[in-house]
Design an enzyme around this catalytic site. Sequence first.
Site, PDB file in Angstrom:
ATOM      1  N   ASP A  74      38.463  44.829  37.888  1.00  0.00           N
ATOM      2  CA  ASP A  74      39.782  44.105  39.012  1.00  0.00           C
ATOM      3  C   ASP A  74      39.343  46.032  39.849  1.00  0.00           C
ATOM      4  O   ASP A  74      39.441  46.599  40.729  1.00  0.00           O
ATOM      5  CB  ASP A  74      40.895  44.815  38.699  1.00  0.00           C
ATOM      6  CG  ASP A  74      41.626  43.312  39.785  1.00  0.00           C
ATOM      7  OD1 ASP A  74      40.704  42.993  40.879  1.00  0.00           O
ATOM      8  OD2 ASP A  74      42.348  42.745  40.064  1.00  0.00           O
ATOM      9  N   HIS A  86      40.081  33.387  42.718  1.00  0.00           N
ATOM     10  CA  HIS A  86      40.990  34.687  42.396  1.00  0.00           C
ATOM     11  C   HIS A  86      41.826  34.857  43.018  1.00  0.00           C
ATOM     12  O   HIS A  86      42.285  34.021  44.166  1.00  0.00           O
ATOM     13  CB  HIS A  86      39.246  35.449  43.331  1.00  0.00           C
ATOM     14  CG  HIS A  86      40.609  37.446  43.856  1.00  0.00           C
ATOM     15  ND1 HIS A  86      41.403  37.673  44.316  1.00  0.00           N
ATOM     16  CD2 HIS A  86      39.724  37.929  42.484  1.00  0.00           C
ATOM     17  CE1 HIS A  86      41.246  38.815  43.641  1.00  0.00           C
ATOM     18  NE2 HIS A  86      40.784  39.447  42.806  1.00  0.00           N
TER      19      HIS A  86
HETATM   20  C1  1DF Z   1      45.345  44.143  45.260  1.00  0.00           C
HETATM   21  C2  1DF Z   1      44.546  43.295  43.905  1.00  0.00           C
HETATM   22  C3  1DF Z   1      43.924  43.304  45.661  1.00  0.00           C
HETATM   23  C4  1DF Z   1      43.975  42.673  43.301  1.00  0.00           C
HETATM   24  C5  1DF Z   1      42.629  42.722  45.391  1.00  0.00           C
HETATM   25  O1  1DF Z   1      42.128  42.485  46.492  1.00  0.00           O
HETATM   26  C6  1DF Z   1      42.585  41.956  44.401  1.00  0.00           C
HETATM   27  C7  1DF Z   1      46.282  45.229  45.887  1.00  0.00           C
HETATM   28  C8  1DF Z   1      42.812  42.309  47.875  1.00  0.00           C
HETATM   29  O2  1DF Z   1      46.311  45.132  44.207  1.00  0.00           O
HETATM   30  O3  1DF Z   1      46.737  44.883  46.230  1.00  0.00           O
HETATM   31  O4  1DF Z   1      41.571  41.379  44.651  1.00  0.00           O
HETATM   32  N1  1DF Z   1      43.529  42.689  41.466  1.00  0.00           N
HETATM   33  O5  1DF Z   1      42.942  40.881  42.394  1.00  0.00           O
HETATM   34  O6  1DF Z   1      44.613  42.624  41.327  1.00  0.00           O
HETATM   35 MN    MN Z   2      40.626  41.222  42.131  1.00  0.00          MN
END
Ligand code: 1DF
Ligand code: MN
Length: 349
Positions: free
Chosen positions: A311, A185
């Site tokens: 997500d 991830h």
């Molecule tokens: C965000 C997006 C944050 C995802 C995430 O984990 C995350 C974000 C802190 O928008 O700040 O897993 N993502 O996978 O798109």
């Molecule tokens: Mn994510």
Amino acid sequence: MTLETPSVPYRRIATEEAFCPPEMLERYRRLIEAGAVDDIGFNSMWGFYLSSDSARSRHIRDCLSDVDDRRLAHMDAAGVDMAVLALTSPGVQPMPKDEAVGFAAYANDWLADAIRRHPTRYAGLAACAPQDTEAAAKEIERGVSKLGLNGVIINSHTQGEYLDDQKFWPIFEAAEALDAPIYLHPNSPNNAMIQPLLDKGLDGAIYGFSMETGMHVLRMIIAGVFDRFPKLQVVIGHVGESLPFTLYRIDYMHQASVASGRYEAVKPLKRKPSDYMRENLHYTNSGVAWAPPIRFLQEVIGADRVMYAMDYPYQYNVEEVAALDALPISAEDKAAFFEGNARRLFKLS
Ligand code: 1DF
Ligand code: MN
């Protein structure tokens, strides 16, 4: 249970769904206040989400640690039957080594309890602390064999270090032996690459996450991880962190680098980079409810390797599920996307 979305001939399994025990946000708060973590991206992102009063930040804080009524109601409203939960990024990876080892085990126990309370709604991935590779391999074994978790979550780089470094390979050995996929991830770009992204707000999910994680996967391929661990399966989100779009060029230029002997680190591999991308990687559409790149992935990689993800809670939009239900693809590919591929890869019953 009545779903507000129309009934469909498949179950919807979402595969990149974030959670954390409430104590983790408290630990993040303390680490940030003490200036204890030398990671610009971590301090910027979590410093903001933990202190901001915006609706988005409050939603994220409120939802991450709720794996009971609130999350189940959100899943019901979106028509998500089952969520594969994973410790939110960057998990334990910015923590000091001993704290990280202990908290990974705690988070896995906490997750296993949540799954025990709601066995038809949740599966989960085991966290580990790459800071202590031997402990990480043991925790993966415990998480999968003893707690019944369905794979491993690693939130990309660990304090600027990448898994292509052979000191981390006991993690791959454990995962391959258990037939447990590793979800790689995103994390924020590390200190050496973040500044020009941060300047324009490009460090996070908008772009920097994909750059960082796509590069991480390429580093693993180039280092020969999949020659050494041919059965290992790695999952990447965000329609392959944009990598599949450049698959032709990666093959071409990798071959050119090998042939010209330009880089000490670029040695011949048993197969082309794209072969590993087709045989050792699975993909999710996390954050991308858009037919063109999903269909492109299915065409160039294979419909048996592309899975649905929402997500949550970072991107909770009920309408996206309807948009994906309407994907212009065959009924068979759609059922594989929403359900069959995740069932097979994560061994969901
Ligand atoms: C965000 C997006 C944050 C995802 C995430 O984990 C995350 C974000 C802190 O928008 O700040 O897993 N993502 O996978 O798109
Ligand atoms: Mn994510």
